[in-house]
Design a protein around this motif. Structure first.
Motif, PDB file in Angstrom:
ATOM      1  N   VAL A 180       0.798  -1.304   0.053  1.00  0.00           N
ATOM      2  CA  VAL A 180      -0.419  -0.076  -0.250  1.00  0.00           C
ATOM      3  C   VAL A 180       0.987   0.539   0.099  1.00  0.00           C
ATOM      4  O   VAL A 180       1.950   1.129   0.328  1.00  0.00           O
ATOM      5  CB  VAL A 180      -1.009   0.078   0.975  1.00  0.00           C
ATOM      6  CG1 VAL A 180      -0.883  -0.237   2.351  1.00  0.00           C
ATOM      7  CG2 VAL A 180      -1.861   0.730   0.817  1.00  0.00           C
ATOM      8  N   THR A 183      -0.304   6.873  -1.486  1.00  0.00           N
ATOM      9  CA  THR A 183      -0.857   7.772  -2.464  1.00  0.00           C
ATOM     10  C   THR A 183      -2.317   6.715  -2.683  1.00  0.00           C
ATOM     11  O   THR A 183      -3.624   7.723  -3.042  1.00  0.00           O
ATOM     12  CB  THR A 183       0.203   8.354  -4.008  1.00  0.00           C
ATOM     13  OG1 THR A 183       0.941   8.706  -3.631  1.00  0.00           O
ATOM     14  CG2 THR A 183      -0.695   8.479  -4.967  1.00  0.00           C
ATOM     15  N   GLU A 184      -2.099   5.811  -2.536  1.00  0.00           N
ATOM     16  CA  GLU A 184      -3.769   4.688  -3.553  1.00  0.00           C
ATOM     17  C   GLU A 184      -4.840   5.692  -2.395  1.00  0.00           C
ATOM     18  O   GLU A 184      -5.559   5.585  -2.418  1.00  0.00           O
ATOM     19  CB  GLU A 184      -3.126   3.834  -3.015  1.00  0.00           C
ATOM     20  CG  GLU A 184      -1.946   3.103  -4.847  1.00  0.00           C
ATOM     21  CD  GLU A 184      -1.714   2.383  -3.948  1.00  0.00           C
ATOM     22  OE1 GLU A 184      -0.837   1.204  -5.089  1.00  0.00           O
ATOM     23  OE2 GLU A 184      -1.669   0.438  -2.745  1.00  0.00           O
ATOM     24  N   ARG A 187      -5.598   8.413  -2.987  1.00  0.00           N
ATOM     25  CA  ARG A 187      -6.312   9.059  -4.222  1.00  0.00           C
ATOM     26  C   ARG A 187      -7.505   7.755  -3.662  1.00  0.00           C
ATOM     27  O   ARG A 187      -8.924   7.908  -4.432  1.00  0.00           O
ATOM     28  CB  ARG A 187      -5.515   7.554  -5.312  1.00  0.00           C
ATOM     29  CG  ARG A 187      -5.295   8.978  -5.232  1.00  0.00           C
ATOM     30  CD  ARG A 187      -4.168   8.004  -7.115  1.00  0.00           C
ATOM     31  NE  ARG A 187      -3.664   8.748  -7.933  1.00  0.00           N
ATOM     32  CZ  ARG A 187      -2.535   8.579  -8.578  1.00  0.00           C
ATOM     33  NH1 ARG A 187      -1.883   6.734  -8.152  1.00  0.00           N
ATOM     34  NH2 ARG A 187      -1.646   9.221  -8.722  1.00  0.00           N
ATOM     35  N   ALA A 188      -7.964   6.664  -2.963  1.00  0.00           N
ATOM     36  CA  ALA A 188      -9.150   6.147  -2.881  1.00  0.00           C
ATOM     37  C   ALA A 188     -10.061   7.014  -2.045  1.00  0.00           C
ATOM     38  O   ALA A 188     -11.401   6.977  -2.158  1.00  0.00           O
ATOM     39  CB  ALA A 188      -9.225   4.947  -1.858  1.00  0.00           C
ATOM     40  N   LYS A 198      -8.233  -2.217  -6.726  1.00  0.00           N
ATOM     41  CA  LYS A 198      -6.948  -1.634  -5.866  1.00  0.00           C
ATOM     42  C   LYS A 198      -7.040  -0.398  -4.499  1.00  0.00           C
ATOM     43  O   LYS A 198      -6.374  -0.060  -3.926  1.00  0.00           O
ATOM     44  CB  LYS A 198      -6.350  -1.220  -6.236  1.00  0.00           C
ATOM     45  CG  LYS A 198      -4.566  -0.617  -6.289  1.00  0.00           C
ATOM     46  CD  LYS A 198      -3.391  -0.979  -7.051  1.00  0.00           C
ATOM     47  CE  LYS A 198      -2.229  -0.560  -6.911  1.00  0.00           C
ATOM     48  NZ  LYS A 198      -1.011  -1.815  -5.720  1.00  0.00           N
ATOM     49  N   LEU A 199      -8.041   0.574  -5.612  1.00  0.00           N
ATOM     50  CA  LEU A 199      -7.905   1.848  -4.657  1.00  0.00           C
ATOM     51  C   LEU A 199      -8.896   1.056  -2.967  1.00  0.00           C
ATOM     52  O   LEU A 199      -8.855   2.084  -2.090  1.00  0.00           O
ATOM     53  CB  LEU A 199      -8.629   2.761  -5.165  1.00  0.00           C
ATOM     54  CG  LEU A 199      -7.820   3.457  -5.972  1.00  0.00           C
ATOM     55  CD1 LEU A 199      -8.916   4.417  -6.615  1.00  0.00           C
ATOM     56  CD2 LEU A 199      -6.795   3.906  -5.493  1.00  0.00           C
ATOM     57  N   ALA A 202      -6.764  -0.461  -0.880  1.00  0.00           N
ATOM     58  CA  ALA A 202      -5.239   0.915   0.378  1.00  0.00           C
ATOM     59  C   ALA A 202      -6.953   1.222   1.203  1.00  0.00           C
ATOM     60  O   ALA A 202      -5.471   1.302   2.754  1.00  0.00           O
ATOM     61  CB  ALA A 202      -5.260   1.597  -0.999  1.00  0.00           C
TER      62      ALA A 202
END
Ligand code: ATP
Length: 223
Positions: A180, A183-184, A187-188, A198-199, A202
């Motif tokens: 993780v 940044t992710e 974004r999530a 993927k988000l 995270a």
């Protein structure tokens, strides 16, 4: 202040802190034994493309994440100074506090390690501390020639060797693999209707009290 045989320092933006950071800090504490671990949040560049949290919020999130964790503390000295501060200066101030003989270990992820030759007084950092480079999932690129040169005569595969002298050693280790990045996570939290698996994953890597705080304070929402 608690006295330990060594001090490990984990620097970062922690914007926000996630289990990649926490699990790594706990793993360092367990692997080295009698060591105090401090997480040192740094200043952020003023012009960031994504929404970021204030220094006070980043410290609060670290405190919430570490509430149940012994041997790992938050140290806000970089945020107490005016303007950005260099890791070298932080290490120097910690070295003054712990004295010349106590092993000081700067913990750094393998991605950040590759940027080390751009840091202020990077070679001299090794006069102050050891480097413990943690392998980070998905990080493939190899360190450049300057780091290969830096490692000559310093690198060891034995983590415990760092406790035998105050500074100057470099150890690469793969302690925990938590895939993780902050940044992710940002974004999530900012994503509107376009969440990907993927988000979503995270957000599972953010401690629950931290996620609650982010929601209460409405941090990282798409502006
Ligand atoms: P961003 O995505 O905003 O760059 P980040 O997740 O990389 O953030 P930082 O606060 O920049 O987090 O990282 C602080 C330190 O923690 C760096 O040395 C980094 O390499 C390391 N680190 C971050 N995430 C992980 C992880 N998942 N596993 C191991 N080390 C990590």
């Amino acid at each position: 202040m608690m006295t330990s045989a060594a001090l490990a320092v984990f620097g970062g933006t922690f914007d926000p802190v996630h289990f990649g950071h926490i699990a790594s800090a706990v793993a360092v504490s367990e692997a080295l034994g009698d060591v105090r671990v401090v997480m040192v949040p740094c200043q952020l560049p003023p012009h960031r493309s994504e929404p970021g949290a204030s220094p006070a919020d980043r410290v609060r999130m670290l405190e919430l994440a570490l509430a149940e964790t012994s041997n790992v503390e938050v140290d806000a000295r970089e945020l107490d100074r005016e303007g950005p501060s260099y890791t070298y200066d932080t290490l120097r101030s910690l070295r003054t506090e712990i004295g010349p003989q106590c092993p000081l270990v700067f913990v750094i992820g393998s991605d950040a390690y590759k940027t080390l030759p751009e840091w202020y007084r990077w070679r001299e950092m090794l006069d102050l501390c050891h480097l413990l480079v943690l392998e980070r999932p998905g990080d493939r690129a190899t360190p450049g020639v300057e780091l290969v040169e830096l490692e000559a005569g310093r690198a060891s595969s034995k983590l415990q060797s760092l406790l035998e002298r105050p500074a100057g050693g470099i150890v690469h280790a793969a302690l925990v693999q938590v895939d993780v990045s902050a940044t992710e996570v940002r974004r999530a939290l900012g994503a509107t209707g376009q969440e990907t698996e993927k988000l979503d994953r995270a957000l599972e890597q953010v401690p629950a009290p931290v996620l609650d705080y982010i929601k209460q304070q409405n941090l990282y929402s798409a502006a």
